[in-house]
Design an enzyme around this catalytic site. Structure first.
Site, short mmCIF file in Angstrom:
data_model
loop_
_atom_site.label_atom_id
_atom_site.label_comp_id
_atom_site.label_asym_id
_atom_site.label_seq_id
_atom_site.Cartn_x
_atom_site.Cartn_y
_atom_site.Cartn_z
N ARG A 122 -8.47 1.27 -24.26
CA ARG A 122 -9.47 2.05 -24.81
C ARG A 122 -10.92 1.11 -23.53
O ARG A 122 -11.48 2.05 -23.18
CB ARG A 122 -10.73 2.17 -25.50
CG ARG A 122 -11.63 2.88 -25.93
CD ARG A 122 -12.07 3.49 -27.33
NE ARG A 122 -10.86 4.05 -27.41
CZ ARG A 122 -10.89 4.69 -28.12
NH1 ARG A 122 -11.44 4.11 -30.21
NH2 ARG A 122 -9.68 5.86 -29.44
N TYR A 123 -10.65 -0.04 -23.91
CA TYR A 123 -11.87 -1.14 -22.90
C TYR A 123 -10.91 -1.60 -21.98
O TYR A 123 -9.73 -1.16 -21.66
CB TYR A 123 -12.37 -1.50 -24.23
CG TYR A 123 -13.01 -1.18 -24.84
CD1 TYR A 123 -14.43 -0.58 -24.82
CD2 TYR A 123 -12.41 -1.36 -26.37
CE1 TYR A 123 -15.34 -0.52 -25.74
CE2 TYR A 123 -14.01 -0.77 -27.26
CZ TYR A 123 -14.92 -0.52 -27.16
OH TYR A 123 -15.52 -0.16 -28.32
N ARG A 126 -9.17 -5.02 -22.95
CA ARG A 126 -8.46 -5.14 -24.54
C ARG A 126 -7.64 -4.85 -24.48
O ARG A 126 -8.44 -3.12 -24.43
CB ARG A 126 -9.77 -5.87 -25.34
CG ARG A 126 -11.25 -5.47 -25.00
CD ARG A 126 -12.05 -6.04 -25.40
NE ARG A 126 -13.30 -5.86 -26.10
CZ ARG A 126 -13.70 -5.00 -25.26
NH1 ARG A 126 -13.77 -4.35 -23.71
NH2 ARG A 126 -15.05 -3.87 -25.72
N CYS A 135 0.20 -2.02 -45.73
CA CYS A 135 -1.22 -3.08 -46.06
C CYS A 135 -0.93 -3.28 -47.27
O CYS A 135 -0.36 -2.33 -48.62
CB CYS A 135 -2.69 -1.74 -45.75
SG CYS A 135 -3.31 -1.79 -44.19
N CYS A 139 -7.21 1.07 -48.74
CA CYS A 139 -8.75 1.21 -49.11
C CYS A 139 -9.28 2.54 -48.25
O CYS A 139 -8.96 2.82 -48.26
CB CYS A 139 -9.88 0.36 -47.59
SG CYS A 139 -9.58 -1.36 -47.69
N CYS A 142 -10.32 4.17 -45.10
CA CYS A 142 -9.67 3.54 -44.17
C CYS A 142 -9.92 4.73 -43.39
O CYS A 142 -9.91 5.62 -43.36
CB CYS A 142 -8.43 3.36 -44.50
SG CYS A 142 -7.52 3.14 -43.02
N ARG A 144 -8.39 5.24 -41.06
CA ARG A 144 -7.01 5.53 -39.96
C ARG A 144 -6.38 6.14 -41.61
O ARG A 144 -5.10 6.17 -41.45
CB ARG A 144 -6.15 4.02 -39.71
CG ARG A 144 -6.82 3.77 -38.97
CD ARG A 144 -5.53 2.97 -37.96
NE ARG A 144 -6.68 2.24 -36.70
CZ ARG A 144 -7.12 0.68 -36.28
NH1 ARG A 144 -6.21 -0.07 -37.39
NH2 ARG A 144 -7.98 0.92 -35.81
N ASP A 303 -17.38 6.22 -40.18
CA ASP A 303 -16.68 7.21 -39.32
C ASP A 303 -16.44 8.24 -39.84
O ASP A 303 -16.48 8.56 -41.03
CB ASP A 303 -15.04 6.93 -38.86
CG ASP A 303 -15.25 5.16 -37.95
OD1 ASP A 303 -15.87 5.21 -36.94
OD2 ASP A 303 -14.15 4.84 -37.62
N ASP A 340 -18.85 3.81 -33.93
CA ASP A 340 -17.69 4.29 -33.01
C ASP A 340 -17.74 5.46 -32.05
O ASP A 340 -17.91 6.40 -33.96
CB ASP A 340 -16.32 4.01 -34.22
CG ASP A 340 -15.65 3.25 -33.07
OD1 ASP A 340 -15.64 3.51 -31.78
OD2 ASP A 340 -14.26 2.60 -33.88
N LYS A 347 -17.36 1.70 -29.05
CA LYS A 347 -18.34 1.54 -29.65
C LYS A 347 -19.90 1.27 -29.64
O LYS A 347 -20.08 0.24 -28.44
CB LYS A 347 -18.14 -0.09 -31.24
CG LYS A 347 -16.98 -0.55 -32.04
CD LYS A 347 -16.42 -2.00 -32.01
CE LYS A 347 -15.13 -1.82 -32.52
NZ LYS A 347 -14.27 -2.04 -31.54
C1 LIG Z 1 -13.13 -1.69 -31.31
C2 LIG Z 1 -11.79 -2.02 -30.63
C3 LIG Z 1 -11.62 -2.56 -30.03
C4 LIG Z 1 -12.40 -4.78 -29.36
O1 LIG Z 1 -13.85 -3.89 -29.08
P1 LIG Z 1 -14.79 -5.58 -29.18
O2 LIG Z 1 -15.32 -4.81 -28.54
O3 LIG Z 1 -14.24 -5.98 -27.77
O4 LIG Z 1 -14.44 -6.20 -30.62
C5 LIG Z 1 -10.76 -3.18 -29.16
N1 LIG Z 1 -10.04 -1.47 -28.52
C6 LIG Z 1 -10.24 -0.72 -29.75
C7 LIG Z 1 -9.83 0.55 -29.78
C8 LIG Z 1 -11.30 -0.80 -30.88
O5 LIG Z 1 -11.51 0.26 -31.58
#
Ligand SMILES: *Cc1c(COP(=O)(O)O)cnc(C)c1O
Length: 436
Positions: A122-123, A126, A135, A139, A142, A144, A303, A340, A347
């Site tokens: 998504r980002y 990362r 799990c 929870c 959850c 998911r 969420d 989110d 986020k």
């Molecule tokens: C939360 C999340 C991350 C990590 O986000 P940070 O703000 O760097 O902790 C990366 N990918 C996805 C899909 C996420 O939901």
């Protein structure tokens, strides 16, 4: 050797054969004895649900199954069960079956942002790697939930290899988050294998693991696990405590092992109605976390997942909580409150406003006490025009490690045992004019 607390012993005794502390503290024993039905819950907690409540719980569990470790179940205070934060996170509520129009089965579009099985990208820099679909506790909150209990499976090596190949072929990825499920439910050698594969990718600078085991299965944090993880530094570990009562002597021990192992620890809480939607509870939780060397990282707004409506609070409640923390307690005890974004926007941090107004000359601010103050802007500021021509820039853009050698040279001059009287650059012109 650990001796069991009274409630642990009570529950341990209720298993057919008497349980020893060695069995109780064995994570595999805990998993093998996870509670998955209402009869066992009644028996172990020594409570009786009304026929109506029983039917509701059973009906809910047909859609969203139950699984609780004996350890986590033992934390429930049966004298006020219905309000107990552990009970609410572990035992089904019929409200889970109510779905409103705004709820979705995959509100964060994690399945859509998935270029290859097991990866959510998504980002820019990362990715999320779903390393396990298992799990130790389901929870009730959850995000998911759509997947919970589907099939408890561990992705095979082929699937993981394909996901890791994607990371290998995507040089922008410098941070990999192992999530799931719970990566700590993988056997040590399987997790070791995944981490070793990631270690070999040069552009992966850090790996993070998200796990709830310190909360619901603290015995998972064994010395062997720590020794294995230590070979994969830098590794960051995030856990998921939601209420101060979840911090017990067993979970403290798990956190101590992880912190002593040298892993930076963070915590992600979810704001849950009826569990922790109170500034007093949250402040206590944050204080207990930092006492255990865990840095509060995120506080999540609940969420829009199906079946979570009864856990949702207005965003205002989260802001009220953050307002009660900032300035009132240590800066590092304040998590970032995030929503989110539904649909997969990632986020988004939300905060009380501290910036009241501004002009080109002054900024008007208020502090945590309500004091209103001003900050005078600089009289002159020369912005650096950026045309991406970094070679001509006057900012210091050499971003590699600084050279420590020079400092070592000065150390030489300071040392009594060294006879060096001066340090001279190799290309010193004056020296080159000297006739030797
Ligand atoms: C939360 C999340 C991350 C990590 O986000 P940070 O703000 O760097 O902790 C990366 N990918 C996805 C899909 C996420 O939901």
């Amino acid at each position: 050797m650990k001796t069991l607390t009274l409630s642990e012993q009570k529950i341990a005794d209720l298993f057919d054969n008497k349980i020893t502390a060695a069995q109780w503290t064995n994570w595999k024993w805990q998993l093998a004895h996870s509670i998955r039905d209402i009869d066992t819950i009644e028996k172990l907690l020594n409570v009786e649900f009304s026929q109506n409540d029983r039917e509701k719980i059973i009906k809910t569990a047909e859609k969203f199954p139950i699984s609780v470790t004996p350890y986590y179940l033992s934390l429930i205070d049966t004298s006020d069960m219905e309000n107990d934060p552990v009970y609410k996170q572990a035992i089904p509520s019929v409200s889970e079956l109510i779905t409103s129009k705004s709820e979705m089965s995959d509100p964060l579009a994690e399945d859509k942002d998935s270029p290859v099985g097991g990866i959510t990208h998504r980002y820019p820099d990362r990715v999320l790697l779903l390393a396990s679909n298992v799990c130790s506790m389901y929870c009730r909150h959850c995000t998911r939930k759509r997947r919970v209990g589907d099939v408890d499976y561990i992705p095979d090596k082929k699937t993981i290899e394909r996901a890791i190949d994607y990371i290998k072929n995507t040089p922008k990825v410098r941070d990999v988050l192992l999530s799931g499920g719970d990566p700590f439910l993988l056997p040590d050698d399987y997790l070791d294998w995944i981490l070793s594969k990631l270690d070999k990718i040069e552009h992966v600078e850090v790996v993070r693991i998200g796990t709830r085991t310190p909360v619901v299965l603290p015995y998972r944090i064994t010395d062997e696990l720590i020794e294995m993880l230590k070979t994969h530094q830098p590794l960051w570990i995030n856990t998921h405590f939601n209420h101060p009562r979840e911090i017990t002597s067993s979970s403290r021990m798990a956190l101590r092992k992880l912190a002593d192992g040298g892993f930076p620890l963070g915590n992600q809480s979810v704001l849950l109605a009826g569990v922790n939607d109170c500034p007093r509870i949250m402040k206590k939780l944050m204080h207990k976390l930092v006492q255990n060397r865990v840095r509060p990282y995120y506080l999540y707004q609940c969420d829009l997942s199906e079946g979570l409506a009864h856990f949702r609070t207005p965003v205002g409640k989260g802001i009220e909580i953050v307002e009660s923390l900032i300035g009132h307690t240590s800066g590092f005890a304040v998590p970032t409150y995030v929503i989110d974004a539904p649909g997969g926007g990632g986020k988004i941090p939300v905060m009380p406003n501290y910036l009241i107004s501004w002009s080109t000359n002054k900024v008007v601010l208020r502090n945590y006490e309500g004091v209103i103050t001003t900050y005078k802007e600089p009289d002159s500021y020369e912005p650096i025009f950026c045309d991406r021509n970094c070679d001509d820039c006057r900012l210091h853009l050499k971003l590699d490690d600084a050279d420590e050698y020079k400092a070592m040279g000065i150390g030489k001059l300071l040392a009594d045992f060294d006879k060096t009287i001066s340090l001279t650059p190799a290309n010193n012109e004056r020296h080159s004019r000297r006739n030797l």
